[in-house]
Enzyme design. Sequence first.
Site, PDB file in Angstrom:
ATOM      1  N   ASP B 162       1.339   1.967   0.113  1.00 47.23           N
ATOM      2  CA  ASP B 162       1.247   1.108  -1.068  1.00 47.23           C
ATOM      3  C   ASP B 162       2.095   1.730  -2.169  1.00 47.23           C
ATOM      4  OD1 ASP B 162      -0.745   0.140   0.611  1.00 47.23           O
ATOM      5  OD2 ASP B 162      -2.045  -0.456  -1.054  1.00 47.23           O
ATOM      6  N   LYS B 225       1.457  -6.896  -3.482  1.00 49.46           N
ATOM      7  CA  LYS B 225       0.106  -6.560  -3.915  1.00 49.46           C
ATOM      8  C   LYS B 225       0.016  -6.697  -5.424  1.00 49.46           C
ATOM      9  CE  LYS B 225      -2.808  -2.371  -3.999  1.00 49.46           C
ATOM     10  NZ  LYS B 225      -2.965  -1.005  -3.505  1.00 49.46           N
ATOM     11  N   LYS B 261      -1.786  -8.889  -0.972  1.00 52.48           N
ATOM     12  CA  LYS B 261      -3.004  -8.104  -1.152  1.00 52.48           C
ATOM     13  C   LYS B 261      -3.485  -8.255  -2.594  1.00 52.48           C
ATOM     14  CE  LYS B 261      -4.786  -3.358  -1.074  1.00 52.48           C
ATOM     15  NZ  LYS B 261      -4.543  -1.969  -0.665  1.00 52.48           N
TER      16      LYS B 261
END
Lengths: 294, 325
Positions: B162, B225, B261
């Site tokens: 991430d 995300k 996400k």
Amino acid sequence: MSLSPPVDGRLGVAKTFKLYVGGAFPRSESGRSYPVSDAKGRLLAHAALASRKDVRDAVSAAAGAGKGWSGATAYNKGQVLYRVAEMLQARREGLVDDVVAAEGLTRKRASTQVDAAIDRWVWYAGWTDKISSVLGSVNPVAGPFVNWSAPEPTGVVGVLAPQGSSLLGLVDVLAPVLATGCTAVVVASQERPLPAVGLSEVLATSDVPGGVVNILTGATAELAPWLAAHAEVHGLDLAGAPAELAVELERTAADTVKRVLPRPATEADHTRVPGTARLRAWSEIKTVWHPVGR
Amino acid sequence: MTTTVPAPRTTGERGAPLADVGRDEASLRRFLHGLPGVDQVGLERRSATLATRSIKADSKMRAIDMAVSMIDLTTLEGADTPGKVRSLCAQAMRPDPEYPDVPAVAAVCVYPDLAGVAVERLAGSSVGVAAVATAFPSGRSSLAVKLADTALAVDAGASEIDMVIDRGAFLTGNYGLVYDEIVAVKQACGPAHLKVILETGELAGYDDVRRASWLALLAGADVIKTSTGKISPAATLPVVQLMLLAVRDWHRLTGEHRGVKAAGGIRSAKDAIKHLVAVNEVAGPDWLTPALFRFGASSLLNDLLRQRRTQLEGHYVGASYIGSA
């Protein structure tokens, strides 16, 4: 608080009261309300008709407020509760009006009820820093231990308020819950909810943290089973439970091992100064064995 | 609803019709600023409408189980210890020990220095290990440090990375720098999946969210995300909806499925189910899989388990009945 009659050609201000949950005044999640009449059957106002989801929200609010309230010092709790009595005194006339309308009493008898309710609140405010001395003890044990017992708050207490005495009865069952450090989810008297709504307005403007008291109005028989089954409720006061449901509610409450104050056969005389029974009911006694010696 | 970018001419290799866009800063800027503006009122109204959808009984149980299987169970605290990560891993593999039929979560998300601990604990299970990298959460460091941070996580065995974008560069309009960083980190990831955190709470409005989403997709993000979880507001339904639109359009143009996400701020089962409704309605049922939609959350799992037990046991369950890592 009652629907004001037209005076000088003015229209009355029609009211729809809301719930008191987490320190705020939300409408019922269900959007429902129901008409509330005075003792003679005349429409007073509308009150929110709470649903099981309002019970759920109220219990979450009470559980969330539990840590702060139970952790407050006994002195502080006493001060806060005394402040509620001050606010009740300031709103005395309005509360008398509410009780007259709800219970159909004379103004004089209603005043006596409201005064008794304020005095009861002061009485319980005085108990906060005395509970541990009265219920706690240092115990003699046959061994090298210091052994002592101390009361702790039970947790979240569900209160089915008395159906008859709308203000004094409510204070009589609610104040001991707060004095012990518990938080409360109250289902107000079904036919006479307005004095409880008045009390919620007092609580919101006093120093009681949001969520410590949550007041729902609506059908007791609809809400009680959810309160009895909810695993996050640790105590249940059946003072105002419908007679035909009382046994079933106790049985349901047993599934999650709640403390239960059973429904009295007839409504208690709330004017009598209570003993410590309710303070005991909402206290759990913790006993500590501490080894002595080096 | 139509796509927000012109129709594809060819499909085939990764991002083929858009391959030219990342050629240089000018064409990137032309593309991103050529994206249509977002209708704020319409977007927020659609989110509000989707949020009113009532999901009952059987569908609710399925939604709860699906949401559990989509969780990246996250701990990103300065106080994280190997012990805490290990207990988180235990919860990830068996979320509710009293109900073994609860699916495992999708992944455990930790700082890169603890990725090794999680990899060791989760070996042989279906649960992945995601590590945040690239000077998380601010992203304020040199590219060399960011790549080293990524390498630390990849070497420890993390299967998902991430990364955060450089919001400062993005906000000053330095799209090329942001693009190049994502490309470089993607390369450093090797076989690991790359999730690109846009930190939408620090971007200036919905138009920026749309541009950042496309920028990340163009640069090769496998998943876009919303947030780090360190900034509020984090994942809001309108923002997630915009990002879902971007991946849907990407799919229409290139035939590739990229994921989304939603991280931060989703704490209740109710919120999670609202997001699942949006995924289905906005992107489509293809995206209702842990491979393409994830929740980044720490406290959400407990509320999902609580609601699950409430459904099964017929009464409300206390938070204290559910243990948490």
